[in-house]
Design an enzyme around this catalytic site. Sequence first.
Site, PDB file in Angstrom:
ATOM      1  N   TRP A 220     -14.532 -31.145   2.353  1.00 31.38           N
ATOM      2  CA  TRP A 220     -14.074 -32.376   2.998  1.00 31.38           C
ATOM      3  C   TRP A 220     -12.765 -32.845   2.371  1.00 31.38           C
ATOM      4  CZ3 TRP A 220     -14.827 -34.974   7.262  1.00 31.38           C
ATOM      5  CH2 TRP A 220     -14.439 -36.316   7.352  1.00 31.38           C
TER       6      TRP A 220
ATOM      7  N   ASP B  64     -16.848 -17.890   2.029  1.00 28.75           N
ATOM      8  CA  ASP B  64     -17.324 -18.906   2.970  1.00 28.75           C
ATOM      9  C   ASP B  64     -16.147 -19.826   3.275  1.00 28.75           C
ATOM     10  OD1 ASP B  64     -19.698 -20.449   4.243  1.00 28.75           O
ATOM     11  OD2 ASP B  64     -18.729 -21.982   3.014  1.00 28.75           O
TER      12      ASP B  64
ATOM     13  N   ASP C 255     -14.796 -23.268   4.708  1.00 32.15           N
ATOM     14  CA  ASP C 255     -15.241 -24.640   4.980  1.00 32.15           C
ATOM     15  C   ASP C 255     -14.043 -25.496   5.382  1.00 32.15           C
ATOM     16  OD1 ASP C 255     -16.565 -27.025   5.146  1.00 32.15           O
ATOM     17  OD2 ASP C 255     -17.093 -27.152   3.023  1.00 32.15           O
TER      18      ASP C 255
ATOM     19  N   GLU D 191     -12.852 -28.444   7.434  1.00 33.42           N
ATOM     20  CA  GLU D 191     -13.460 -29.632   8.044  1.00 33.42           C
ATOM     21  C   GLU D 191     -12.383 -30.581   8.589  1.00 33.42           C
ATOM     22  OE1 GLU D 191     -16.511 -31.492   5.659  1.00 33.42           O
ATOM     23  OE2 GLU D 191     -16.981 -29.623   4.636  1.00 33.42           O
ATOM     24  N   TYR D 192     -12.043 -30.378   9.891  1.00 36.94           N
ATOM     25  CA  TYR D 192     -12.517 -29.423  10.881  1.00 36.94           C
ATOM     26  C   TYR D 192     -11.331 -28.998  11.725  1.00 36.94           C
ATOM     27  CZ  TYR D 192     -16.832 -31.873   9.692  1.00 36.94           C
ATOM     28  OH  TYR D 192     -17.858 -32.455   9.009  1.00 36.94           O
TER      29      TYR D 192
ATOM     30  N   TYR E   8     -26.321 -32.243   8.162  1.00 32.70           N
ATOM     31  CA  TYR E   8     -26.494 -33.437   7.343  1.00 32.70           C
ATOM     32  C   TYR E   8     -25.232 -34.278   7.507  1.00 32.70           C
ATOM     33  CZ  TYR E   8     -24.540 -29.784   4.250  1.00 32.70           C
ATOM     34  OH  TYR E   8     -23.834 -28.730   3.733  1.00 32.70           O
ATOM     35  N   ASP E   9     -25.263 -35.476   6.967  1.00 31.30           N
ATOM     36  CA  ASP E   9     -24.156 -36.432   7.140  1.00 31.30           C
ATOM     37  C   ASP E   9     -23.943 -36.828   8.602  1.00 31.30           C
ATOM     38  OD1 ASP E   9     -23.824 -36.209   4.427  1.00 31.30           O
ATOM     39  OD2 ASP E   9     -22.107 -34.856   4.541  1.00 31.30           O
TER      40      ASP E   9
END
Length: 361
Positions: free
Chosen positions: A83, A118, A120, A122-123, A199-200
Amino acid sequence: MLACGAAAAQSSPAGYRVVGYANGWNPVQTKDAGKIDTLIFAFAHPQGGKVTLADRDVKPLQQLIALKKINPKLKVDISVGGWSVGGFSEAASTVAGRQLFADSAAELVAAQHADGLDVDWEYPGHHESGIQSSPQDEANYTLLLKAIRTSLDRVGAAHGRTGANHYTLSVAIADGPFVDHVDIAAINPYLDWFNLMTYDFVNAMTPTTGHHTGLHASKLIAGDGRTTDRAVQQFLAAGVAPNKLLIGAAIYGREFADVKPDHNGLYQAFGHYQGGHNWPELKSDYINKQGYVRHWDADAQAPYLWNAKTHCFISYDDPQSIAAKMAYIKAQHLGGIMYWEQTLDPSDELIDDMWRGLQDR
């Protein structure tokens, strides 16, 4: 500390996978290392177009990799992003940028003796977290993942990582409106699995409280509000195989203050976001303590706490909701469970619940 044989015997319950994000490792958790299939170190970052690992993060990553002495079947991947971490849109916007990102990522995986990457971001197409975005992110995200897959295969072959032992590629990905600039079907062929961040769902930026990691829809949820099941159905509809989907569990709760008291604060407007609480803190200080009363939403299969005196509301996962998620994984033939974040549950209580819940009965 477990013997190697004992730890290895516990892993990969019934073909399902237990995957956890980790930004460190607590030695007291080593007793349960055999119950985890993959640990994903969080995080590496895009810097100058390359995927880099800060010097201070090398030791924590290597502590995870050292756990393979306890559980030889354990895989350790590196996650890039998180994030509010930018640099993705810029790197993905050109052929040269994608190649630099992909090559540096693959080389980092190899240099650190990790097992995969991985991503990540966002987004794609979104800037809520303060990062740069572009209308071209949708197409460029697919092209970036394609480039990463190619680089991982090339570097992997040079290190003997082929076939079943190839470097893996996964994504941490949201659902609903947060994938409106993601072509799920197009990225699917490049990925070994999807870590669904279920989640979140409610947080400081949402208009109401609610179940932040609820399995199904509450009677009080508005419209197409986000749930774990709705996320799964969205990805299945896009053609993703069920066994490539890992749903998310939260080892932490989210608290809201100055909440409208209707329905014990569930899906109500709030004055401000109060903060997060990890699982041990919830147990020791909040659940049925200090005026926080536990309630169970049978429709959502999720617990919540309501403090009628202070008008504070907390949403979280607990053993009962974990058990419901494990039953759902088995009923839907999904790939397993993913959780955030390893160090938030030093006793491994919820992680143990995940592992036990995926055993064949």
